[in-house]
Write an enzyme that holds these catalytic residues in place. Structure first.
Site, PDB file in Angstrom:
ATOM      1  N   ARG A 132       0.739  -1.450   0.089  1.00 60.73           N
ATOM      2  CA  ARG A 132       0.174  -0.074  -0.095  1.00 60.73           C
ATOM      3  C   ARG A 132       1.147   1.383  -0.123  1.00 60.73           C
ATOM      4  NH1 ARG A 132      -5.000  -1.818   4.058  1.00 60.73           N
ATOM      5  NH2 ARG A 132      -6.197  -2.402   2.261  1.00 60.73           N
TER       6      ARG A 132
ATOM      7  N   LYS B 260     -15.264 -15.428   5.738  1.00 59.15           N
ATOM      8  CA  LYS B 260     -16.631 -15.399   6.064  1.00 59.15           C
ATOM      9  C   LYS B 260     -17.544 -15.190   4.958  1.00 59.15           C
ATOM     10  CE  LYS B 260     -16.224 -13.757  10.903  1.00 59.15           C
ATOM     11  NZ  LYS B 260     -16.588 -12.396  11.688  1.00 59.15           N
TER      12      LYS B 260
ATOM     13  N   GLY C  81      -7.149  -7.252   1.110  1.00 58.32           N
ATOM     14  CA  GLY C  81      -6.004  -6.890   1.600  1.00 58.32           C
ATOM     15  C   GLY C  81      -5.126  -8.332   1.882  1.00 58.32           C
TER      16      GLY C  81
ATOM     17  N   GLY D 145     -12.524  -3.829   0.884  1.00 51.19           N
ATOM     18  CA  GLY D 145     -13.824  -3.486   1.233  1.00 51.19           C
ATOM     19  C   GLY D 145     -14.306  -2.474   0.184  1.00 51.19           C
TER      20      GLY D 145
END
Ligand code: ADP
Ligand code: MG
Length: 403
Positions: free
Chosen positions: A41, A209, A359, A383
């Protein structure tokens, strides 16, 4: 939407430019000293910062690290980030001791034309993430004051543009706002995925998840030709098919949703045929590779098996477009990294236009030694890219479009 190019055309020499970057890198420590384990990043943030500095701007960077609780906390200091940013830029990057206080003011005052400084973790101020518009606006005004009369704001933290936060959203109302190079590049890639992607369009989803990714699964299913499922989330799908999943990650309250998705789009969703199981969540666990139906009590599935990886590889070899989000297994532990490595390798080897979002997925590419340039694009925002693909409005982009 005004862009970095527009700003450079206006001229930035001697002006102070506040840049929101996403420098939220993973830190690890094996000897008590925190080190950056993946500086992707930071490197992705360099081009915009460099272009501004080379044009003579006084660049004031604001960013967050981790999840401090709205107050200064040395654990989350941006110190290692300032050091790494300085190394990569080839010039010292002073770190202010605070965000908008005396230290920030004097650090910014000390900048020469072409200089770059970093403000301390923006999440040390509770107003950054406040739900109260007035609180966030007040912090934005203080950030804006740092860059003064001729100051402007460049939004380049793609990983945070889905957040309605003071340094992302409100500051673009307190200062003239411009989209930075990274944000523009990321948007262009995602628009290609939501537009008319080359077919077959194959999405690979993994990670921990289902609940995190349900919205994106729902909105992608009508658009994709194949959805290859791995990672922790595959066990809830397997449970929905009536298979036992032993001690694997399971979201029982999502089983019905997975049943519905399988009923509606079962022809597109591909689940693992075999899995690597372990008797505990550890690198020294006893492991075995078994057909999906043979996952049993006392064992947990921590990776997709080699047959699955091969099948997924065949689908990927024929793909026109690939979007991959979420590792296929617990790649952080060597015995469970093969599925992720194999699938990533198949994407690298295919001629498809390929995008990696997330990420952990991006970190996996680098940690497993795959060539970054083997992918068409590695997104810095997990996200944010998922929310874009879901069709949600990204507040940090919308505010720039409105200005
Ligand atoms: P990304 O950041 O790329 O969006 P996620 O945050 O959703 O990905 O998930 C990454 C995590 O999922 C990794 O830490 C990985 O260890 C974990 N994971 C993958 N497969 C499994 C599994 N079978 N059981 C438990 N955790 C898993
Ligand atoms: Mg993650």
């Amino acid at each position: 939407m005004r862009t970095l190019d527009d700003l450079l055309a206006e001229g930035v020499s001697g002006r102070r430019v506040l840049v929101r970057a996403d420098l939220n890198v993973p830190l690890g420590s094996d000897d008590g000293v925190d080190r950056i384990t993946d500086d992707g990043r930071i490197r992705a943030s360099l081009p915009t910062i460099r272009r501004l500095a080379e044009a003579g701007a006084r660049v004031v960077v604001t960013a967050h690290l981790g999840r401090p609780k709205g107050a200064p906390d040395p654990t989350y200091s941006l110190e290692p980030v300032a050091a790494r940013l300085g190394e990569l830029l080839g010039t010292a990057v002073p770190l202010a001791g605070d965000l908008v206080g005396d230290s920030a003011r004097s650090t910014v005052d000390g900048l020469a034309d072409g200089g770059v400084a970093l403000l301390e973790n923006v999440r040390f101020d509770a107003r950054e993430t406040s739900k109260d518009d007035a609180e966030r606006a007040a912090l934005a005004v203080e950030l804006a004051a740092l860059v003064g009369e001729s100051g402007v704001f460049v939004s380049d933290g793609f990983g945070v543009v889905h957040r309605k936060q003071a340094s992302v959203f409100d500051v673009a109302r307190a200062l003239p706002g411009y989209a930075g190079g990274l944000v523009l590049a990321e948007l262009e890639v995602l628009r290609r995925l939501t537009g008319t992607p080359d077919r077959p369009y194959v999405v690979v989803l993994g990670g921990s998840k289902v609940s995190d990714k349900l919205a994106v699964i729902e909105s992608l299913l009508p658009k994709v030709d194949r959805l290859l499922v791995g990672g922790g989330m595959c066990f809830t799908f397997m449970a929905a098919e009536g298979l036992g999943v032993g001690d694997s990650l399971l979201e029982a309250d999502m089983i019905d949703t997975c049943k519905r998705l399988l009923a509606e789009s079962g022809d597109k969703i591909v689940l693992p045929a075999d899995v690597v199981i372990a008797d505990k969540f550890a690198a020294d666990a006893s492991t075995e590779s078994v057909p999906a139906e043979r996952l049993r009590e006392g064992w947990m599935g921590l990776d997709i098996g080699s047959t699955t990886a091969e099948r997924y590889g065949e689908v990927l070899a024929g793909a026109g477009t690939v979007f991959w989000n979420g590792p296929m297994g617990v790649f952080e532990l060597a015995p469970f990294a093969e599925g992720t490595r194999a699938v990533a390798r198949s994407i690298v080897d295919s001629d498809a236009y390929s995008v990696v979002g997330g990420g952990d997925s991006a970190a996996a590419v680098r940690a497993l030694g795959l060539p970054e340039d083997g992918f068409s694009h590695i997104s810095t925002g997990g996200g944010a890219s998922l929310e874009f693909l879901e069709g949600k409005e990204l507040p940090g982009i919308a505010v720039l479009e409105g200005s």
